[in-house]
Design a protein around this motif. Sequence first.
Motif: not given
Length: 125
Positions: A106-108, A16-19, A27-29, A85-88
């Motif tokens: 915007h927040t880690p 999720l952090e990667e996203l 995106h990574s596999p 996109e983040w909300a969904v």
Amino acid sequence: LTMAYTIDPTRDWPLLEELRRNLIGHHSPGLQRLLNRLRVDTSGHQIVLLTFETRHSWVLATMAPGRRQPMAIETTVYTDPADAEWAVLCRRWQAHTGIAIGTDRHTPLPAIPATPATPVPAAPC
């Protein structure tokens, strides 16, 4: 519908952090596998994005199983596609795991929260 990949909140939380850092694009596999799984809700209640003004505003909606009933459309309007996109993603993650992400894009992300014993109601991100 049987899905071969099972979401593990502890293992998949770092994805999720990667996203969050790269919401739209390659995106990574591992992340792609997670996103593919999150897009399918075996209950039939699909959480989707709708646009009312093409490329200008989006809202979340939930499609009912069987698609015979109207979609439940939420009232929050997003003007940034990445925020939408983040909300969904937040809603889908919580629907699958019972864990609220609890931060904007915007927040880690913090360390993974404890997995609830029972799913919790959906909360806005």
